[in-house]
Design a protein around this motif. Sequence first.
Motif, short mmCIF file in Angstrom:
data_model
loop_
_atom_site.label_atom_id
_atom_site.label_comp_id
_atom_site.label_asym_id
_atom_site.label_seq_id
_atom_site.Cartn_x
_atom_site.Cartn_y
_atom_site.Cartn_z
N ASP A 1 0.50 -1.17 0.10
CA ASP A 1 0.01 -0.49 0.29
C ASP A 1 1.08 1.13 0.32
O ASP A 1 0.72 2.57 -0.71
CB ASP A 1 -0.53 0.10 0.65
N PHE A 2 2.10 0.70 0.42
CA PHE A 2 2.95 2.36 0.33
C PHE A 2 4.07 2.22 -0.61
O PHE A 2 5.84 2.06 -0.49
CB PHE A 2 3.78 2.33 1.81
N TYR B 1 4.13 9.09 3.76
CA TYR B 1 5.51 8.08 3.75
C TYR B 1 7.04 8.22 2.82
O TYR B 1 6.60 9.20 2.36
CB TYR B 1 4.77 7.24 3.44
N THR C 1 5.83 10.40 0.31
CA THR C 1 5.85 12.01 0.57
C THR C 1 6.71 13.06 0.97
O THR C 1 6.58 14.24 0.78
CB THR C 1 4.12 12.15 0.77
N TYR D 1 4.27 4.47 -2.77
CA TYR D 1 4.69 5.75 -3.09
C TYR D 1 5.21 6.98 -1.77
O TYR D 1 5.64 6.05 -1.03
CB TYR D 1 3.59 6.59 -3.33
N SER E 1 -0.05 16.96 -0.52
CA SER E 1 0.04 15.46 -0.34
C SER E 1 -1.20 15.36 0.21
O SER E 1 -1.47 15.27 1.12
CB SER E 1 0.82 14.58 -0.52
N GLN E 2 -2.43 14.17 -0.67
CA GLN E 2 -4.02 13.92 0.23
C GLN E 2 -3.06 12.48 0.37
O GLN E 2 -3.92 11.86 1.20
CB GLN E 2 -4.10 13.65 -1.22
N GLU E 3 -2.03 11.86 0.26
CA GLU E 3 -1.72 10.74 0.82
C GLU E 3 -0.76 10.57 2.00
O GLU E 3 -1.16 11.54 1.97
CB GLU E 3 -0.61 9.74 -0.52
#
Length: 597
Positions: A211-212, A232, A216, A214, A227-229
């Motif tokens: 799930d990670f 991480y 930020t 990506y 960032s909307q995430e």
Amino acid sequence: MTTRSNTKIEKSTLNRCSNLQQYCLNSSLHGLRYIGTTSLSAFERIFFGISFAFVVVLAAYFISNIWQKWNDSPVIISGNPITTKIKDIPFPAVTICNMNQVRKSFAINIQSKRDKLTLDSICTSGDGLKDNSTDFEGKWSYIRQFFLNASQPCHDMIKICKFGMRTVNCEEIFTTVLTDEGLCCTFNALHPKLMFKTFEEDNHIDNTLSDFSYATWHPEDGYNQDSQEPAYPRPVPGAGNHFGLSLLLDVDVANYYCSSTSSYGFKALLHSPVETPKMANFGFFISPGLETKVVITPKISEATDLIRRVPMQQRQCVFASENNLSYYRIYSKKNCESECNSKLTESECGCTLYFMPRKYDNESKICSRLEAQCYEDVIYKIQNTMDSNLSCNHCLPACFEINYGREISTSILGHGNFQTVEPQLSSIYNANYITDNLAVVHIALNENAYSGNTKNELIGFTEFLSNTGGLLGLFMGFSVISLMEIIYFLSLRPYCASRRADVHESVQQHNHQNHVNVRLTNKKSFISSHGINDHYGRNEMFQRKSSTTATTVSICEDLQTKFISGLRSARQKASNAWVTFSEIYRDESQAPYPYLN
């Protein structure tokens, strides 16, 4: 023609000398006035000339010292007065390896000769190999599958995980990574597709996208606030053990077949999330039967934009925009060294070790026992700082970098007839199993903010200019106006003087032509008037022709003589007036007017 040319040269030389004297008399530089004043004796003028030359040399010496300092030490490292909150930096990546290289349950069931040779290579080093055959050539696809089958899986090694005061599923936060200690488990590191330029899912040890997958955060830019995430790599919510990472580890000592050290237990390493871990040389031990507390101290390195214009070898750091790595997307010193080790090994031996970054085209060749002596010699030479034949000294630190220091303390795990913080340990495992197999680890920060180091300009251009101007002003009285004076006397003043001379000469020629025209006009008028009288007295003039002609010639000659005499008198008066004017302004006790030639 030659005489006229020589006259021009002499006049030009005189003008230059006069211009130099005028500069000395009018310059704002200290001491030059005394050199240009002709009323002073030659000894006095020479004294001030030597003094001026001395202070020029002295100023040049001190300015050269400033230049040398500016050129050799342009950067200073100072403490950042503004602390960095722990919410603005990531929690370190934590990589944990079981010292057991191969599980016994796998080793005793090996049948193929290839697997036996690989097992022998992993568990035995140097001259202790049982089988000296060299007909096996390693391929990445085979090595990858062998380690996945031979090593302890992360879900068997890590039993309980807590982070940020919450119990979390260990399989969701830990991923598998291949290191120089074999197969290990890592927490809070970037996914390989974000770390490597050559990422392909089938070529990495853990090809599952978590799930990670990506990021930020970047070492140079920090966290992306837009960032909307979820953030991480993960930052830590707060300081203390309850906010940090707590783990229960199971070494499974009964399944040991061969250890990477002379003991059993775990190796762990705290590193930047953007780096691959080097466990063999830099990992620290975690022993079973103990509770280990690791206190983290972030070491933050930053730089100002002012040092971007300083050459890289002088500032001794690399910005993200200067990243020239072939395999890694993000530059760091450790990533550079890992890539350098891989390229040197491939260059010298024609292969790379299984844990090194590389290109995965055409089934990358993995070094086998055939190349063992070669790659061992290469690694020794790279790590030996006394050997300069093979080195990675070109790898500089990143200008924005974070490293993690640690302090470790341990205590014996409690079990017996008393209650502990983790009562499920005694309820699930017996005392002997806890002592021989289990380890509890707490990794946390003890402060909410940390100070870092900042690289900044020691001497910038403004400081260099002010220091230089101060020295020139102290020794010579030099200023920007002094520079303008030099430019004026070298270019503008000679040009203006030349233009004025041309205008003066043109005016003189024009006046001379006017005088000639007036003289001719008067002469014509005189002749014309006498011609008219002859018309009215033609008979009488005819009768007295000889007498009239003689009288006319006499009158003309008289007028001409008077005109020339008057013209010469006017010229003489003008010349006397100019001489008087020049003598007045040639008084050497006064500074001459700067525009006077």
